[in-house]
Design an enzyme around this catalytic site. Structure first.
Site, short mmCIF file in Angstrom:
data_model
loop_
_atom_site.label_atom_id
_atom_site.label_comp_id
_atom_site.label_asym_id
_atom_site.label_seq_id
_atom_site.Cartn_x
_atom_site.Cartn_y
_atom_site.Cartn_z
N ARG A 259 -17.96 32.65 24.26
CA ARG A 259 -18.35 31.59 23.34
C ARG A 259 -18.31 30.25 24.06
O ARG A 259 -17.64 30.08 25.09
CB ARG A 259 -17.43 31.53 22.13
CG ARG A 259 -17.41 32.80 21.27
CD ARG A 259 -16.50 32.61 20.07
NE ARG A 259 -16.47 33.77 19.20
CZ ARG A 259 -15.55 34.72 19.26
NH1 ARG A 259 -14.57 34.64 20.16
NH2 ARG A 259 -15.57 35.75 18.44
N LYS A 284 -11.82 31.82 18.02
CA LYS A 284 -11.71 32.15 16.60
C LYS A 284 -10.39 32.81 16.25
O LYS A 284 -9.91 32.70 15.12
CB LYS A 284 -12.88 33.05 16.17
CG LYS A 284 -14.21 32.31 16.11
CD LYS A 284 -15.25 33.14 15.40
CE LYS A 284 -16.54 32.34 15.23
NZ LYS A 284 -17.57 33.12 14.51
N HIS A 353 -25.01 31.21 22.49
CA HIS A 353 -25.00 32.54 21.87
C HIS A 353 -26.17 33.41 22.30
O HIS A 353 -26.11 34.63 22.13
CB HIS A 353 -24.96 32.42 20.35
CG HIS A 353 -23.58 32.54 19.79
ND1 HIS A 353 -22.59 31.65 20.11
CD2 HIS A 353 -23.01 33.46 18.97
CE1 HIS A 353 -21.47 32.01 19.48
NE2 HIS A 353 -21.70 33.10 18.80
N ARG A 356 -24.66 35.45 24.83
CA ARG A 356 -23.69 36.35 24.20
C ARG A 356 -24.41 37.54 23.56
O ARG A 356 -23.99 38.70 23.69
CB ARG A 356 -22.91 35.56 23.16
CG ARG A 356 -21.77 36.33 22.47
CD ARG A 356 -20.99 35.34 21.62
NE ARG A 356 -19.97 36.00 20.83
CZ ARG A 356 -18.77 36.32 21.28
NH1 ARG A 356 -18.48 36.10 22.54
NH2 ARG A 356 -17.88 36.88 20.50
N HIS A 379 -14.06 39.88 19.08
CA HIS A 379 -14.25 40.02 17.64
C HIS A 379 -12.98 40.51 16.96
O HIS A 379 -12.23 41.29 17.53
CB HIS A 379 -15.39 41.00 17.34
CG HIS A 379 -16.74 40.46 17.66
ND1 HIS A 379 -17.83 41.25 17.89
CD2 HIS A 379 -17.17 39.17 17.81
CE1 HIS A 379 -18.88 40.50 18.15
NE2 HIS A 379 -18.51 39.23 18.10
N TYR A 388 -24.70 42.84 16.01
CA TYR A 388 -25.47 42.88 17.25
C TYR A 388 -26.29 44.17 17.38
O TYR A 388 -27.12 44.28 18.28
CB TYR A 388 -24.53 42.76 18.45
CG TYR A 388 -23.82 41.42 18.51
CD1 TYR A 388 -24.52 40.26 18.76
CD2 TYR A 388 -22.45 41.33 18.30
CE1 TYR A 388 -23.88 39.03 18.81
CE2 TYR A 388 -21.80 40.11 18.34
CZ TYR A 388 -22.52 38.96 18.59
OH TYR A 388 -21.89 37.75 18.64
#
Length: 410
Positions: A259, A284, A353, A356, A379, A388
């Site tokens: 990220r 995150k 992203h 990513r 995640h 994804y």
């Protein structure tokens, strides 16, 4: 006063020099700051008590002086450097600039108090990430301002779902359904807090409904291998300090799918050269993971650290390429520029992203289990990784089943 002004100019010069500003830029800042201090002396104003309105008065005076001297008004960008110089000067003189706006009205002070309490609750009790708090606070300030302008502070106690719908209608123009759903989610958080603290008697959160979203309805932007190779090759040709920095960043993006915040917060001690590993703090979850330091990434990082990174005390690896030399906080402009330079135009968004997403597709096509893909991408749950799956559309077409009877239609 003159001696004080001289001391301020010297302090400003020292500050800019320690921040590695170019000597010519330092001289320009001194010039603009001196002109402003001379104006204050003529008007008998104290620099310690200057207000934003008085700074605006100075620029109105400076524009008139420019027109008298050159016979034309200055261009729109003419104020940028002088205003920056004056802001830095006043920050030194007053400690904080611009000053906090005076809250002369009780309702303004009350609204500000609610926002401060709400922010503390989000940070201390809920433990949310700073980016999430910033988004929630923006919505809270906007909603409270809208509500107070319509009915005053007392109107919070009579807030109804009809008025909430009016606010959502006001926010809706120009927003996609996903963005409007995010507005509804943030508004629910604000209204829930107002109810918890007794400012709204009825809990309206179950009635704040955003537009219907369907799982995986949008296919995110991504890049294919040839596009990534083109971007890396074009960037590598730029042998400037900025080019070396951008190449190292792009290598991290393409190799690990990190990220934006994870790259900006990467520190010197996160690279274990002897152990050939890279420590990543996921923005995150605030959890750490360790990646193998692959040769292309290590070489790009070493090249930048040796020949491109400014000599600064900060421990962050990636530093702005121009003064003030501080850690990078945003990669969007850099990535967009490097994509354009390589002639790569992905559909949709063009931030970090897209790399990513490309990394996720690569792992999916390599038959890597979803749990491992989620761990690599940082995640929290497998549901985050499921988004994804829709990126590998070519793979899905390859395994598509024939529709019974379709041979009769052809």
């Amino acid at each position: 006063m003159l001696k004080l002004h001289d001391e301020l100019i010297a302090e400003l010069s020292n500050l800019l020099t320690t921040q590695n500003y170019n000597p010519v830029v330092v001289a320009n800042h001194r010039l603009y700051a001196r002109a402003f201090l001379d104006y204050l002396a003529e008007c008998d104003m104290q620099v310690e008590t200057v207000t934003p309105a008085q700074v605006d008065q100075y620029f109105a005076y400076a524009i008139r002086d420019f027109e008298a001297q050159y016979g034309r008004p200055p261009c729109a960008r003419w104020q940028m450097l002088p205003r920056t110089s004056i802001n830095k000067l006043l920050r030194l003189a007053q400690g904080k600039w611009p000053p906090e706006p005076e809250m002369t009205e009780p309702e303004t002070a009350y609204r500000q108090a609610i926002c401060c309490e709400y922010e503390a609750w989000l940070r201390d009790e809920r433990g949310l990430a700073s980016a999430t708090i910033a988004a929630l606070m923006w919505e809270a300030r906007n909603f409270l301002r809208w509500r107070f302008e319509r009915g005053g502070a007392a109107s919070l106690g009579t807030l109804s779902i009809v008025e909430v719908d009016l606010y959502m209608d006001m926010r809706a123009p120009g927003l996609r359904r996903k963005s409007l759903a995010d507005v509804a989610e943030r508004l629910r958080s604000v209204v829930r807090y107002l109810h918890r603290t007794g400012r709204i008697p009825t809990d309206l959160t179950p009635h704040i409904i955003g537009p219907m979203l369907y799982a995986y309805e949008d296919v995110p932007s991504t890049l294919d291998k040839s596009q990534i190779a083109a971007v890396l090759a074009t960037t590598k040709k730029d042998g400037s300090p900025r080019g070396m920095r951008d190449f190292a960043v792009l290598q991290l993006l393409a190799t690990y799918g990190l990220r934006e915040g994870e790259i900006c917060r990467l520190r010197l001690e996160d690279v274990n050269w002897r152990g050939e590993s890279l420590r990543i703090r996921h923005t995150k979850t605030n959890a750490y993971s360790y990646m193998p330091l692959l040769a292309p990434v290590g070489e790009a990082l070493l090249d930048y650290l040796r020949h491109g990174r400014p000599q600064v005390e900060g421990r962050e690896i990636f530093i702005r390429s121009c003064a003030p030399y501080i850690a990078m906080t945003n990669l969007y402009g850099m990535i967009r520029g490097r994509l354009a330079a390589a002639g790569v135009e992905p559909p949709g968004k063009r931030g970090a992203h897209v790399f990513r997403h490309a990394r996720a597709v690569e792992l999916l096509r390599a038959s890597v289990p979803q749990k491992i893909i989620g761990d690599v991408l940082g995640h929290r749950s497998i549901e985050s990784t499921n988004a994804y799956l829709k990126l590998a559309t070519d793979d899905l077409r390859a395994v598509a089943l024939d529709v019974p009877g379709s041979e009769m239609l052809s």
